[in-house]
Design an enzyme around this catalytic site. Structure first.
Site, PDB file in Angstrom:
ATOM      1  CB  CYS A  99      35.487  31.813  33.608  1.00  0.00           C
ATOM      2  SG  CYS A  99      36.630  33.020  32.920  1.00  0.00           S
TER       3      CYS A  99
ATOM      4  CB  CYS B   8      38.550  34.424  29.723  1.00  0.00           C
ATOM      5  SG  CYS B   8      37.229  35.287  28.845  1.00  0.00           S
TER       6      CYS B   8
ATOM      7  CB  CYS C 138      29.986  33.577  34.723  1.00  0.00           C
ATOM      8  SG  CYS C 138      29.832  35.357  34.462  1.00  0.00           S
TER       9      CYS C 138
ATOM     10  CB  CYS D  24      34.546  33.900  38.636  1.00  0.00           C
ATOM     11  SG  CYS D  24      35.313  35.513  38.393  1.00  0.00           S
TER      12      CYS D  24
ATOM     13  CB  CYS E 134      35.227  40.737  35.217  1.00  0.00           C
ATOM     14  SG  CYS E 134      34.569  39.669  33.914  1.00  0.00           S
TER      15      CYS E 134
END
Length: 113
Positions: free
Chosen positions: A54, A56, A73, A75, A84
């Site tokens: 991920c 982010c 991902c 996740c 998400c």
């Protein structure tokens, strides 16, 4: 990494995201630049770490997180609850949900990380 290799990985992550959205009845963000940045981040981590971690989240140790697999991902929160954090896969009832489960190559490359 060569540009050809990076483009292949980006194409693979694009295809994954499109197929996963269709399979889970989720949609990309109404703002295609959000989708583009997330897919680019997944591709970068795939190239760098061997897994689409991920993009982010902040990690103290990315390699350890990859081995843990929780944030790879899709996740665990996405797989279990369709949550998400990146806003890549959005349920239709979310105000940020677009109507697309595809992103054009042009949109994907229009945003530079």
């Amino acid at each position: 990494m060569t540009e050809v290799s990076k483009n292949k990985t980006l194409e693979a992550m694009k295809n994954f995201a499109e197929q996963y959205a269709k399979r889970t009845d989720t949609y990309f963000c109404v703002d295609p630049s959000v989708t583009a940045v997330v897919i680019q981040g997944l591709a970068h981590h795939k190239e760098e770490l061997g897994s689409p971690l991920c993009p982010c989240r902040h990690y103290e140790d990315k390699e350890a997180e990859v081995k843990n697999t929780f944030w790879n991902c899709p996740c665990v929160p996405m797989r279990e609850r369709k949550e998400c954090h990146c806003m890549l896969f959005i349920t239709p009832d979310n105000e940020f949900s677009g109507e697309q489960q595809q992103i054009s190559w042009e949109d994907l490359q229009s945003v530079k990380m």
